[in-house]
Design a protein around this motif. Structure first.
Motif, mmCIF file in Angstrom:
data_model
loop_
_atom_site.group_PDB
_atom_site.id
_atom_site.type_symbol
_atom_site.label_atom_id
_atom_site.label_comp_id
_atom_site.label_asym_id
_atom_site.label_seq_id
_atom_site.Cartn_x
_atom_site.Cartn_y
_atom_site.Cartn_z
ATOM 1 N N ILE A 145 0.825 -1.106 0.060
ATOM 2 C CA ILE A 145 -0.036 -0.019 0.174
ATOM 3 C C ILE A 145 0.854 1.292 -0.019
ATOM 4 O O ILE A 145 0.638 2.071 -0.705
ATOM 5 C CB ILE A 145 -1.042 -0.075 1.305
ATOM 6 N N ALA A 146 1.859 1.300 0.999
ATOM 7 C CA ALA A 146 2.884 2.407 0.880
ATOM 8 C C ALA A 146 3.468 2.619 -0.494
ATOM 9 O O ALA A 146 3.484 3.802 -0.946
ATOM 10 C CB ALA A 146 3.891 2.392 2.154
ATOM 11 N N ASP A 147 4.185 1.618 -1.045
ATOM 12 C CA ASP A 147 4.770 1.650 -2.239
ATOM 13 C C ASP A 147 4.050 2.059 -3.350
ATOM 14 O O ASP A 147 4.568 2.944 -4.211
ATOM 15 C CB ASP A 147 5.505 0.357 -2.476
ATOM 16 N N VAL A 148 2.606 1.685 -3.745
ATOM 17 C CA VAL A 148 1.817 1.647 -4.627
ATOM 18 C C VAL A 148 1.527 3.170 -4.596
ATOM 19 O O VAL A 148 1.452 4.012 -5.567
ATOM 20 C CB VAL A 148 0.706 0.833 -4.624
ATOM 21 N N ARG A 149 0.984 3.553 -3.271
ATOM 22 C CA ARG A 149 0.575 4.944 -3.194
ATOM 23 C C ARG A 149 1.695 6.037 -3.488
ATOM 24 O O ARG A 149 1.387 7.152 -4.032
ATOM 25 C CB ARG A 149 -0.006 5.239 -1.972
#
Length: 196
Positions: free
Chosen positions: A90-94
Motif C-alpha cells: 500500500i505504501a509503495d503503490v501510493r
C-alpha cells in the motif's frame, strides 16, 4: 465531474471480520490453495506505521481488513479486485501514484481525476488500482478504481465493509440462477484459480 453518492438509509452490514470469516470458510472448503495465499494479519504497529508513512488516517474498514489479512500472495487475486496489497505494498503503490500524479498542473484533473491525494490503494496489478477514499466529505470510505492509463471512477460501494459482505454473499449464495447480484458467484478453473 464525479457526482457525490446518494444518501439514503444505510443497511445493516456485518463487520469486516465477520465477512472475512465467511470468505475464509468458503475458501477452506472450495479453494484451500487460494486460502493459503492470504497472508496472516498485519500487526497494529505495522498499520500505525503505514498511517505515518502515508500521512493519512486509514478508513476503519481498511484497518479492520488488514487486521484479518495483510494482503495476499496470489498472482491473479483471490477476490474480484486483483491481488490485495499488504501494508508495505500500500505504501509503495501510493508513493508511486503520488510521484506520477500532477493534479495541480492538470486542468482535466477536476473533471476526470486520475488520482486523488486522499485515495488509499488496497488492491490491484499492473498499475490498475482499487482504492478507498480516505478524505473528508461524502466520498469518505467509498471504493473506486484508478486505471493506469485512464481516469478514475467510483464503483458504487460505500465501504469496504459493504463490498466484503457482498463478496461473502456471492461465494455462499449467488449460485442461484434467478439471483440478481452485484458480485457474480466465483467459478473455479481447472488450476484451482477463482474466476469472478
Amino acid at each position: 465531474m464525479i457526482q457525490p453518492p446518494l444518501i439514503g438509509i444505510s443497511p445493516v452490514i456485518p463487520s469486516v471480520a465477520t465477512s472475512w470469516q465467511r470468505i475464509d470458510a468458503w475458501l477452506a472448503e472450495h479453494a484451500p490453495a487460494r486460502l493459503a495465499e492470504l497472508r496472516p494479519p498485519a500487526s497494529a504497529d505495522a498499520i500505525d506505521q503505514l498511517e505515518i508513512a502515508l500521512a493519512v488516517r486509514l478508513p476503519g474498514d481498511l484497518r479492520a481488513s488488514l487486521l484479518c489479512h495483510d494482503g495476499d500472495s496470489s498472482y491473479l487475486g483471490i477476490l474480484p479486485c486483483g491481488p490485495l496489497y499488504s501494508t508495505d505494498a500500500i505504501a509503495d503503490v501510493r508513493q508511486r501514484r503520488m510521484e506520477i500524479w500532477d493534479g495541480e498542473d492538470d486542468p482535466d484533473e477536476q473533471e476526470t481525476p486520475w488520482w486523488g491525494t486522499q485515495w488509499i490503494p488496497f488492491a490491484g496489478s499492473d498499475g490498475d488500482e482499487h482504492f478507498i477514499d480516505a478524505g473528508p466529505g461524502l466520498w469518505h470510505g467509498h471504493l473506486g478504481r484508478a486505471a493506469h492509463d485512464d481516469h478514475a471512477c467510483f464503483l458504487g460501494w460505500p465501504s469496504l465493509r459493504a463490498w466484503l459482505h457482498e463478496v461473502a454473499e456471492a461465494m455462499e449464495n449467488h449460485d442461484r440462477t434467478n439471483w440478481l447480484n452485484a458480485v457474480a458467484h466465483p467459478v473455479m478453473d481447472v488450476g484451482g484459480h477463482i474466476d469472478w
